[in-house]
Scaffold this motif. Structure first.
Motif, short mmCIF file in Angstrom:
data_model
loop_
_atom_site.label_atom_id
_atom_site.label_comp_id
_atom_site.label_asym_id
_atom_site.label_seq_id
_atom_site.Cartn_x
_atom_site.Cartn_y
_atom_site.Cartn_z
N MET A 1 0.81 -1.18 0.00
CA MET A 1 0.00 0.00 0.00
C MET A 1 0.87 1.26 0.00
O MET A 1 0.57 2.21 -0.72
CB MET A 1 -0.92 -0.02 1.21
N LEU A 2 1.92 1.27 0.80
CA LEU A 2 2.82 2.42 0.83
C LEU A 2 3.51 2.60 -0.52
O LEU A 2 3.68 3.72 -1.00
CB LEU A 2 3.85 2.28 1.94
N GLN A 3 3.92 1.49 -1.13
CA GLN A 3 4.56 1.57 -2.45
C GLN A 3 3.59 2.12 -3.49
O GLN A 3 3.97 2.89 -4.37
CB GLN A 3 5.07 0.21 -2.89
N PHE A 4 2.33 1.74 -3.40
CA PHE A 4 1.33 2.25 -4.33
C PHE A 4 1.18 3.76 -4.18
O PHE A 4 1.14 4.49 -5.17
CB PHE A 4 -0.02 1.56 -4.12
N ALA A 5 1.11 4.25 -2.94
CA ALA A 5 0.98 5.69 -2.69
C ALA A 5 2.23 6.42 -3.20
O ALA A 5 2.13 7.48 -3.82
CB ALA A 5 0.77 5.96 -1.21
N GLU A 6 3.40 5.84 -2.97
CA GLU A 6 4.64 6.44 -3.46
C GLU A 6 4.61 6.54 -4.98
O GLU A 6 4.92 7.59 -5.56
CB GLU A 6 5.84 5.60 -3.02
N HIS A 7 4.22 5.46 -5.64
CA HIS A 7 4.15 5.46 -7.10
C HIS A 7 3.15 6.50 -7.61
O HIS A 7 3.42 7.21 -8.59
CB HIS A 7 3.76 4.07 -7.60
N THR A 8 2.02 6.62 -6.95
CA THR A 8 1.00 7.59 -7.35
C THR A 8 1.55 9.01 -7.32
O THR A 8 1.35 9.79 -8.26
CB THR A 8 -0.24 7.46 -6.45
N VAL A 9 2.28 9.37 -6.26
CA VAL A 9 2.86 10.71 -6.16
C VAL A 9 3.97 10.88 -7.20
O VAL A 9 4.07 11.94 -7.83
CB VAL A 9 3.39 10.98 -4.73
N ARG A 10 4.79 9.86 -7.41
CA ARG A 10 5.85 9.95 -8.42
C ARG A 10 5.27 10.26 -9.80
O ARG A 10 5.76 11.11 -10.53
CB ARG A 10 6.66 8.65 -8.49
N VAL A 11 4.20 9.56 -10.17
CA VAL A 11 3.57 9.78 -11.47
C VAL A 11 2.95 11.17 -11.53
O VAL A 11 3.12 11.90 -12.51
CB VAL A 11 2.53 8.68 -11.75
N GLU A 12 2.21 11.55 -10.50
CA GLU A 12 1.51 12.83 -10.46
C GLU A 12 2.48 14.01 -10.57
O GLU A 12 2.18 15.03 -11.19
CB GLU A 12 0.71 12.92 -9.16
N ARG A 13 3.66 13.87 -9.95
CA ARG A 13 4.62 14.98 -9.89
C ARG A 13 5.85 14.77 -10.78
O ARG A 13 6.77 15.58 -10.75
CB ARG A 13 5.06 15.21 -8.45
N SER A 14 5.88 13.69 -11.54
CA SER A 14 7.02 13.38 -12.43
C SER A 14 8.35 13.36 -11.68
O SER A 14 9.34 13.97 -12.09
CB SER A 14 7.09 14.39 -13.59
N LEU A 15 8.38 12.65 -10.56
CA LEU A 15 9.59 12.55 -9.74
C LEU A 15 10.26 11.19 -9.97
O LEU A 15 9.62 10.15 -9.88
CB LEU A 15 9.23 12.70 -8.26
N LEU A 16 11.56 11.22 -10.27
CA LEU A 16 12.28 10.00 -10.60
C LEU A 16 13.40 9.65 -9.63
O LEU A 16 13.89 8.51 -9.63
CB LEU A 16 12.88 10.11 -12.01
N GLY A 17 13.86 10.59 -8.81
CA GLY A 17 14.99 10.35 -7.91
C GLY A 17 14.66 9.32 -6.84
O GLY A 17 13.53 9.24 -6.36
N LEU A 18 15.67 8.56 -6.47
CA LEU A 18 15.50 7.49 -5.50
C LEU A 18 14.86 7.98 -4.20
O LEU A 18 13.95 7.35 -3.66
CB LEU A 18 16.86 6.84 -5.20
N ASP A 19 15.33 9.12 -3.68
CA ASP A 19 14.82 9.64 -2.41
C ASP A 19 13.85 10.80 -2.59
O ASP A 19 13.57 11.52 -1.64
CB ASP A 19 16.00 10.09 -1.53
N ASP A 20 13.32 10.99 -3.80
CA ASP A 20 12.39 12.10 -4.04
C ASP A 20 11.07 11.92 -3.32
O ASP A 20 10.42 12.90 -2.96
CB ASP A 20 12.10 12.25 -5.54
N VAL A 21 10.63 10.69 -3.14
CA VAL A 21 9.31 10.42 -2.57
C VAL A 21 9.45 9.40 -1.45
O VAL A 21 9.99 8.32 -1.65
CB VAL A 21 8.35 9.89 -3.66
N ILE A 22 8.94 9.77 -0.26
CA ILE A 22 9.05 8.89 0.89
C ILE A 22 7.71 8.83 1.62
O ILE A 22 7.23 9.85 2.12
CB ILE A 22 10.14 9.38 1.86
N PRO A 23 7.07 7.65 1.69
CA PRO A 23 5.85 7.52 2.47
C PRO A 23 6.16 7.72 3.96
O PRO A 23 7.14 7.16 4.47
CB PRO A 23 5.39 6.09 2.20
#
Length: 84
Positions: A1-23
């Motif tokens: 579930m946390l990975q899904f939320a992380e992926h959703t934000v990455r797609v929405e904000r076009s973030l690709l960096g390893l540490d760009d998105v952290i649940p």
């Protein structure tokens, strides 16, 4: 579930960096959904995740196990933005 939320934000904000998105946290809601707070370089976002069961299927081909794995989807709106 946390990975899904992380992926959703990455797609929405076009973030690709390893540490760009952290649940940061997951909070169950009375309606069965879960609010996941996710940090990114511009602030934090809230993703409301709905969990349903997928159709029964083989989950381990070699073992012949049939199960209904969890399926995740973002409840509208997919991301509640708190940072720009």
């Amino acid at each position: 579930m946390l990975q899904f939320a992380e992926h959703t934000v990455r797609v929405e904000r076009s973030l690709l960096g390893l540490d760009d998105v952290i649940p940061l946290s997951a909070t169950p809601r009375p309606d069965g959904d879960t609010d996941v707070l996710v940090r990114h370089p511009a602030g934090t976002d809230l993703v409301r995740v709905r969990t349903t069961s997928a159709e029964p299927r083989l989950t381990a081909c070699s073992a012949g196990v049939v199960d209904s794995p969890d399926r995740f989807e973002a409840a509208p709106p997919p991301v509640r933005r708190s940072g720009s």
